[in-house]
Design an enzyme around this catalytic site. Structure first.
Site, PDB file in Angstrom:
ATOM      1  N   HIS A   1       0.852  -1.185   0.000  1.00  0.00           N
ATOM      2  CA  HIS A   1       0.000   0.000   0.000  1.00  0.00           C
ATOM      3  C   HIS A   1       0.882   1.225   0.000  1.00  0.00           C
ATOM      4  O   HIS A   1       1.943   1.223   0.646  1.00  0.00           O
ATOM      5  CB  HIS A   1      -0.912  -0.006   1.240  1.00  0.00           C
TER       6      HIS A   1
ATOM      7  N   ASP B   1      -7.992  -5.134  -0.138  1.00  0.00           N
ATOM      8  CA  ASP B   1      -8.510  -5.826  -1.320  1.00  0.00           C
ATOM      9  C   ASP B   1      -8.097  -7.286  -1.379  1.00  0.00           C
ATOM     10  O   ASP B   1      -8.663  -8.052  -2.156  1.00  0.00           O
ATOM     11  CB  ASP B   1      -8.054  -5.099  -2.586  1.00  0.00           C
TER      12      ASP B   1
HETATM   13  N1  CMC Z   1       4.250  -7.417  -5.210  1.00  0.00           N
HETATM   14  C1  CMC Z   1       5.595  -7.426  -5.353  1.00  0.00           C
HETATM   15  N2  CMC Z   1       6.390  -6.348  -5.126  1.00  0.00           N
HETATM   16  C2  CMC Z   1       5.781  -5.217  -4.733  1.00  0.00           C
HETATM   17  C3  CMC Z   1       4.384  -5.126  -4.565  1.00  0.00           C
HETATM   18  C4  CMC Z   1       3.620  -6.293  -4.819  1.00  0.00           C
HETATM   19  N3  CMC Z   1       2.291  -6.266  -4.664  1.00  0.00           N
HETATM   20  N4  CMC Z   1       4.063  -3.889  -4.170  1.00  0.00           N
HETATM   21  C5  CMC Z   1       5.211  -3.205  -4.100  1.00  0.00           C
HETATM   22  N5  CMC Z   1       6.258  -4.002  -4.430  1.00  0.00           N
HETATM   23  C6  CMC Z   1       7.690  -3.652  -4.400  1.00  0.00           C
HETATM   24  C7  CMC Z   1       8.058  -2.787  -5.599  1.00  0.00           C
HETATM   25  O1  CMC Z   1       8.495  -3.578  -6.678  1.00  0.00           O
HETATM   26  C8  CMC Z   1       9.174  -1.953  -5.012  1.00  0.00           C
HETATM   27  O2  CMC Z   1      10.343  -2.740  -4.943  1.00  0.00           O
HETATM   28  P1  CMC Z   1      11.806  -2.048  -5.099  1.00  0.00           P
HETATM   29  O3  CMC Z   1      11.917  -1.097  -3.953  1.00  0.00           O
HETATM   30  O4  CMC Z   1      12.751  -3.203  -5.059  1.00  0.00           O
HETATM   31  O5  CMC Z   1      11.763  -1.364  -6.446  1.00  0.00           O
HETATM   32  C9  CMC Z   1       8.711  -1.691  -3.565  1.00  0.00           C
HETATM   33  O6  CMC Z   1       7.874  -2.823  -3.248  1.00  0.00           O
HETATM   34  C10 CMC Z   1       7.906  -0.414  -3.381  1.00  0.00           C
HETATM   35  O7  CMC Z   1       6.823  -0.439  -4.310  1.00  0.00           O
HETATM   36  P2  CMC Z   1       6.206   0.822  -5.003  1.00  0.00           P
HETATM   37  O8  CMC Z   1       5.542   0.403  -6.273  1.00  0.00           O
HETATM   38  O9  CMC Z   1       7.229   1.909  -5.056  1.00  0.00           O
HETATM   39  O10 CMC Z   1       5.139   1.246  -3.933  1.00  0.00           O
HETATM   40  P3  CMC Z   1       3.957   2.233  -4.186  1.00  0.00           P
HETATM   41  O11 CMC Z   1       3.664   2.861  -2.871  1.00  0.00           O
HETATM   42  O12 CMC Z   1       4.224   3.139  -5.332  1.00  0.00           O
HETATM   43  O13 CMC Z   1       2.760   1.253  -4.644  1.00  0.00           O
HETATM   44  C11 CMC Z   1       0.881  -0.173  -4.626  1.00  0.00           C
HETATM   45  C12 CMC Z   1       1.712   0.848  -3.833  1.00  0.00           C
HETATM   46  C13 CMC Z   1      -0.399  -0.473  -3.837  1.00  0.00           C
HETATM   47  C14 CMC Z   1       0.477   0.428  -5.974  1.00  0.00           C
HETATM   48  C15 CMC Z   1       1.733  -1.460  -4.821  1.00  0.00           C
HETATM   49  O14 CMC Z   1       2.098  -2.006  -3.583  1.00  0.00           O
HETATM   50  C16 CMC Z   1       1.016  -2.516  -5.681  1.00  0.00           C
HETATM   51  O15 CMC Z   1       1.105  -2.468  -6.910  1.00  0.00           O
HETATM   52  N6  CMC Z   1       0.265  -3.473  -5.019  1.00  0.00           N
HETATM   53  C17 CMC Z   1      -0.523  -4.447  -5.772  1.00  0.00           C
HETATM   54  C18 CMC Z   1      -1.845  -3.805  -6.182  1.00  0.00           C
HETATM   55  C19 CMC Z   1      -2.804  -3.647  -5.032  1.00  0.00           C
HETATM   56  O16 CMC Z   1      -3.005  -4.569  -4.237  1.00  0.00           O
HETATM   57  N7  CMC Z   1      -3.446  -2.452  -4.956  1.00  0.00           N
HETATM   58  C20 CMC Z   1      -4.495  -2.190  -3.966  1.00  0.00           C
HETATM   59  C21 CMC Z   1      -4.099  -1.134  -2.999  1.00  0.00           C
HETATM   60  S1  CMC Z   1      -5.236  -1.066  -1.609  1.00  0.00           S
HETATM   61  C22 CMC Z   1      -6.724  -0.515  -2.282  1.00  0.00           C
HETATM   62  C23 CMC Z   1      -6.716   0.924  -2.584  1.00  0.00           C
HETATM   63  O17 CMC Z   1      -6.728   1.718  -1.625  1.00  0.00           O
HETATM   64  O18 CMC Z   1      -6.690   1.266  -3.766  1.00  0.00           O
END
Ligand code: CMC
Length: 428
Positions: A307, A364
């Site tokens: 998240h 989710d």
């Molecule tokens: N699986 C594998 N790796 C992950 C995941 C995941 N679900 N989420 C983040 N990472 C890794 C990412 O690759 C990165 O690694 P590194 O530092 O080595 O490059 C690190 O964790 C940080 O990730 P980020 O993408 O910079 O984090 P963010 O804050 O920009 O993204 C997120 C948050 C929710 C978009 C992401 O965690 C994600 O894509 N999760 C899966 C989709 C999901 O479940 N979304 C629902 C969110 S809750 C409902 C809502 O409020 O919308």
């Protein structure tokens, strides 16, 4: 930095920027004069450090895993309140008295229908259309049936717009589902409360009496409460951004629906179930998919994990995990996808990659499991999220307009071509 200002030393000069206080949580540096004074702008991709507004609606602390609606902790709200009361709380700032609650509920019931012409619009969509696409279009189309722009200086008009939107949107959510099933379109039943009414409108079959199952209604109510607001998330920021151009409420909400649809946001609940089904079909080897999620060459991510703000745990996920256990127990459901989800949760929570990056199951991860147990088809999951998020979107739109926030218009750091002369096509 002193207690109430930040000093920026740039180009041999000091510039002072005041700190904006908060009741709890992050304080902000007011950089509104930054560009005028220094010629610099801030660059913050994904707005990870940028406060877009000052708000009084929802507070969340990602490190502590806390979420408050108007100051009330989500745990208390989920246990003691109901979705209609939560809508009132978000919109008006306080819990309603008995009279205020009845008057709010009755006002919504007054608009418990949608103009018949809208059914014709539904007809033009193919049955295969994704309900979120249909929902966004229908929400936009509602503008045509309620053309008057809201005068935000009038409390009556603001309340009316909110109540209209709340009543009509539940129909559109139900109708998008019925369209995918080829079922006739239903209107509301004013003997029921908001959640029961939606449930019946969406799932009533034309050839039998509809029985309201209290276990299902309770579960739906809880899920809607947990999704009702989440401060400046992607879809809410979209609603505020669109509304900041003084675009009407319905059109702004329609934009929010589109933003929510994305798999990184509300679309994640659908993506979670699709991922669990894929793992199951592929033999159920959870560790293979955990390895894929960790592989930087592979675009696969564990849906339902991580998240932007919660870096400890998602308090909604805690509540919903318990609800998922209860509901599956009450309904006596054995679900292979659920077994895989539990294995995935165990493996990921013990894996260094997920631990170091503070990636925990989010709301989710479990909401899809509950919807599936309730017999709601996968494509409808994000529509359910939208129904829950609606009061948050409306409250945030209303707050933005009442505070008179300026039109949202970010800047950019340009790295494209420098000025150059046009070359005729023959000479290229
Ligand atoms: N699986 C594998 N790796 C992950 C995941 C995941 N679900 N989420 C983040 N990472 C890794 C990412 O690759 C990165 O690694 P590194 O530092 O080595 O490059 C690190 O964790 C940080 O990730 P980020 O993408 O910079 O984090 P963010 O804050 O920009 O993204 C997120 C948050 C929710 C978009 C992401 O965690 C994600 O894509 N999760 C899966 C989709 C999901 O479940 N979304 C629902 C969110 S809750 C409902 C809502 O409020 O919308």
């Amino acid at each position: 930095m002193s207690d109430n200002k930040v000093i920026l030393n740039y180009d041999g000069k000091n510039f002072e920027y005041p700190i904006v206080d908060s009741t709890i949580g992050d304080r902000g540096i007011d950089i509104s004069k930054l560009r005028d004074q220094t010629g610099l702008i801030t660059l913050d991709l994904g707005y990870k450090n940028t406060g877009a507004t000052i708000s009084e609606i929802t507070y969340l602390d990602g490190d502590k895993g806390e979420l408050f609606y108007r100051g009330y902790p989500i745990e208390q709200i989920a246990e003691k309140s109901n979705f209609t009361e939560v809508m009132y709380l978000l919109l008006h700032g306080e819990l309603p008295s008995t009279e205020q609650f009845s008057s709010f509920e009755n006002n919504i019931k007054k608009y418990n229908f949608v103009a018949d012409e809208l059914k014709k619009l539904i007809d033009v969509f193919p049955r295969s259309a994704h309900p979120m696409g249909v929902l966004s279009s229908l929400t936009s189309a509602l503008t045509a049936f309620n053309p008057k722009a809201v005068d935000v200086k009038s409390k009556e008009e603001l309340d009316l717009a909110a109540e209209l939107m709340i009543a009509k949107f539940s129909h559109l959510c139900a109708w998008t589902y019925r369209k995918t099933q080829g079922l006739p379109i239903n209107h509301g039943d004013n003997s029921l409360n908001y959640v029961e009414n939606f449930y019946k409108m969406a799932f009533r079959l034309p050839y039998e009496e509809f029985e309201i199952d209290p276990v299902v209604v309770e579960a739906l109510d809880k899920l809607l409460i947990l999704h009702a607001d989440h401060e400046q998330n992607c879809s809410t920021s979209t609603v505020r951004m669109v509304g900041s151009a003084h675009t009407g409420l319905f059109a702004s909400i329609s934009a929010g629906v589109s933003a929510l649809w994305g798999p990184l946001h509300g679309g994640a609940n659908q993506a979670v179930i699709e991922m669990l089904e894929m793992i199951e079909k592929d033999g159920g080897d959870v560790s293979k998919y955990v390895a894929k999620a960790k592989d930087k060459e592979d675009s696969f991510r564990l849906m339902g994990f991580g998240h932007r703000v919660y870096k400890n745990f998602d308090p909604r996920a805690k509540i919903i995990k318990k609800a998922a256990d209860d509901i599956l127990g009450k309904l006596g459901i054995q679900d292979k996808a659920l077994d895989i989800a539990m294995q995935l949760e165990r493996v990921a929570l013990e894996d260094d990659y997920f631990v170091e990056r503070k990636l925990y199951p989010n709301v989710d991860f479990y909401s899809g499991i509950i919807y599936r147990a309730l017999g709601i088809p996968t494509e409808m999951f994000t529509v359910m999220f939208a129904l829950g998020r609606l009061p948050g979107w409306i409250s945030q739109w209303k707050e933005m307009r009442l505070k008179g926030d300026p039109i949202g218009r970010p800047r950019q750091v340009y790295q494209g071509a420098e000025k150059r002369n046009y070359v005729d096509i023959a000479s290229r």
